[in-house]
Design a protein around this motif. Structure first.
Motif, PDB file in Angstrom:
ATOM      1  N   ASN A  32      43.872 -13.125  42.358  1.00  0.00           N
ATOM      2  CA  ASN A  32      43.114 -12.193  41.471  1.00  0.00           C
ATOM      3  C   ASN A  32      44.293 -12.595  40.225  1.00  0.00           C
ATOM      4  OD1 ASN A  32      41.172 -11.248  43.007  1.00  0.00           O
ATOM      5  ND2 ASN A  32      42.266  -9.516  43.786  1.00  0.00           N
ATOM      6  N   VAL A  45      42.002 -24.167  50.037  1.00  0.00           N
ATOM      7  CA  VAL A  45      41.504 -23.191  49.120  1.00  0.00           C
ATOM      8  C   VAL A  45      42.342 -22.090  48.774  1.00  0.00           C
ATOM      9  CG1 VAL A  45      39.581 -21.560  48.451  1.00  0.00           C
ATOM     10  CG2 VAL A  45      38.992 -23.601  49.678  1.00  0.00           C
ATOM     11  N   CYS A  46      42.660 -22.111  47.525  1.00  0.00           N
ATOM     12  CA  CYS A  46      43.778 -21.068  47.120  1.00  0.00           C
ATOM     13  C   CYS A  46      42.782 -20.087  46.327  1.00  0.00           C
ATOM     14  CB  CYS A  46      44.708 -21.556  46.053  1.00  0.00           C
ATOM     15  SG  CYS A  46      45.848 -20.459  45.503  1.00  0.00           S
ATOM     16  N   GLN A  47      42.865 -18.622  46.485  1.00  0.00           N
ATOM     17  CA  GLN A  47      42.094 -17.627  45.983  1.00  0.00           C
ATOM     18  C   GLN A  47      43.224 -16.641  45.398  1.00  0.00           C
ATOM     19  OE1 GLN A  47      39.057 -15.867  48.374  1.00  0.00           O
ATOM     20  NE2 GLN A  47      37.807 -17.662  48.290  1.00  0.00           N
ATOM     21  N   SER A 107      35.270 -15.528  38.905  1.00  0.00           N
ATOM     22  CA  SER A 107      34.162 -14.425  38.944  1.00  0.00           C
ATOM     23  C   SER A 107      34.892 -13.107  38.704  1.00  0.00           C
ATOM     24  CB  SER A 107      33.925 -14.396  40.537  1.00  0.00           C
ATOM     25  OG  SER A 107      33.486 -15.606  41.299  1.00  0.00           O
ATOM     26  N   ALA A 139      38.687 -13.005  39.708  1.00  0.00           N
ATOM     27  CA  ALA A 139      39.013 -13.538  41.043  1.00  0.00           C
ATOM     28  C   ALA A 139      38.807 -15.246  40.879  1.00  0.00           C
ATOM     29  CB  ALA A 139      38.144 -13.193  42.209  1.00  0.00           C
ATOM     30  N   PRO A 151      37.960 -24.531  38.219  1.00  0.00           N
ATOM     31  CA  PRO A 151      38.115 -23.487  39.070  1.00  0.00           C
ATOM     32  C   PRO A 151      37.014 -22.578  39.021  1.00  0.00           C
ATOM     33  CG  PRO A 151      39.439 -23.051  37.140  1.00  0.00           C
ATOM     34  CD  PRO A 151      39.010 -24.414  37.055  1.00  0.00           C
ATOM     35  N   THR A 152      36.620 -21.798  40.387  1.00  0.00           N
ATOM     36  CA  THR A 152      35.590 -20.986  40.146  1.00  0.00           C
ATOM     37  C   THR A 152      36.180 -19.513  39.684  1.00  0.00           C
ATOM     38  OG1 THR A 152      34.535 -22.063  41.922  1.00  0.00           O
ATOM     39  CG2 THR A 152      33.844 -19.695  41.621  1.00  0.00           C
ATOM     40  N   SER A 208      39.095 -18.973  42.637  1.00  0.00           N
ATOM     41  CA  SER A 208      38.929 -19.957  43.613  1.00  0.00           C
ATOM     42  C   SER A 208      39.133 -21.322  43.127  1.00  0.00           C
ATOM     43  CB  SER A 208      37.785 -19.549  44.423  1.00  0.00           C
ATOM     44  OG  SER A 208      37.689 -20.396  45.766  1.00  0.00           O
TER      45      SER A 208
END
Length: 305
Positions: free
Chosen positions: A239, A235-237, A261, A270, A258-259, A272
């Motif tokens: 900003n 998982v790559c997160q 937020s 952001a 992608p998620t 994820s």
């Protein structure tokens, strides 16, 4: 030594695991990731799972396709090459490729030999522990070259240390599994052809004898698929400013999407997303170049995707 307490195994799914060799340790890791808990005595080749109606049967990898194909066990892990060598393709179904035990079945000859192609080797002596696959391969070459009778390639079976056959004068070439190639190079051999690429596979019987275990087979197959996917992805997160969102999501589109937020800071979000583990470093480089900040990578223990 195979000991079976029939009463203890009654109604359980029988799951065959290689008892030793190149696949054993990875199989144990896979079972752990799928939460199949067990304790195995050093001298026993059968044990029952502590948290499922499963009995693990530890067998030579070469025997597993036959046991599964005949319905004597319900599920098994072995090499794709072993299934083909056992000629069990019609009796077993490959549920999934497992991403480990990867190697190639290759034709190898001495570096100093005048043999440069499989056509040069045809009609000569070939040693292998994969006699069926080797015979099948050279039959087609012999037929194309119109070699008959004593002119045909001579295939001999050797159970181990196949790479030594040429040096001992037993063969002009060999057919064997090659992972890194270091053993073959050390023996003065090099590849002139690849018969197939193989890896570990999860198999079940095409005509099962115990249909009542089918739901448990599906559950275990899904768990194992989750472990395999977890080993493949991270998982790559990060900003990013909204102005640069299109650019970064083009780099990391994710498996579906992608998620995204919103952050407390205006026009920042952001993101994820799952990315392939082997590509994660280069993807991070691209994301930084496209304006992403605060990048993090998380390993997965299991998933369902």
């Amino acid at each position: 030594m195979l000991r079976i307490d029939a009463e203890a195994l009654e109604g359980r799914l029988l799951f065959a695991i290689p008892k030793k060799g190149r696949l054993y340790e990875k199989c144990i890791e896979l079972l752990s990731g799928a939460d199949i808990q067990f304790r195995r005595s050093n001298r026993l080749d059968v044990c029952v799972a502590l948290n499922h109606d499963i009995a693990l049967v530890f067998l030579p990898a070469s025997d597993i396709p036959s046991f599964v194909g005949k319905g004597d066990v319900d599920l098994g892990i072995t090499g794709h090459d072993v299934v083909l060598e056992a000629q069990m393709e019609g009796l077993v179904t490959e549920i999934a490729r497992l991403g480990f035990g990867k190697c190639s079945l290759q034709v190898q000859v001495p570096e100093a030999s005048s043999i440069k192609t499989v056509e040069d080797l045809a009609g000569k002596r070939v040693v292998s522990s994969f006699k069926h696959l080797t015979r099948e391969h050279f039959n087609s070459i012999d037929s194309r070259l119109q070699l008959e009778g004593d002119q045909k390639t001579k295939i001999e079976y050797v159970g181990g240390s196949v790479e030594a056959a040429c040096a001992l004068g037993l063969a002009d070439g060999i057919v064997d599994l090659v992972e890194s190639g270091e053993t073959m190079r050390a023996a003065g051999l090099h590849a002139i052809a690849t018969l197939l690429k193989t890896e570990a596979v999860l198999i079940k019987s095409t005509t099962p004898k115990r249909p009542h275990v089918a739901p448990l087979i599906d559950k275990i197959a899904n768990r194992i698929a989750g472990v395999v996917a977890a080993n493949k992805y991270v998982v790559c997160q990060f900003n990013v400013h909204r102005d640069k969102l299109a650019a970064v999501t083009a780099i990391t589109p994710g498996r579906r999407a992608p998620t995204i937020s919103p952050l407390e800071e205006d026009n920042w979000v952001a993101v994820s997303v799952m990315v392939e583990k082997k590509k994660s470093a280069s993807i991070m480089d691209e994301l930084v170049g496209a304006g992403a900040e605060d990048l993090l990578i998380f390993n997965l223990n299991n998933c369902r995707v």
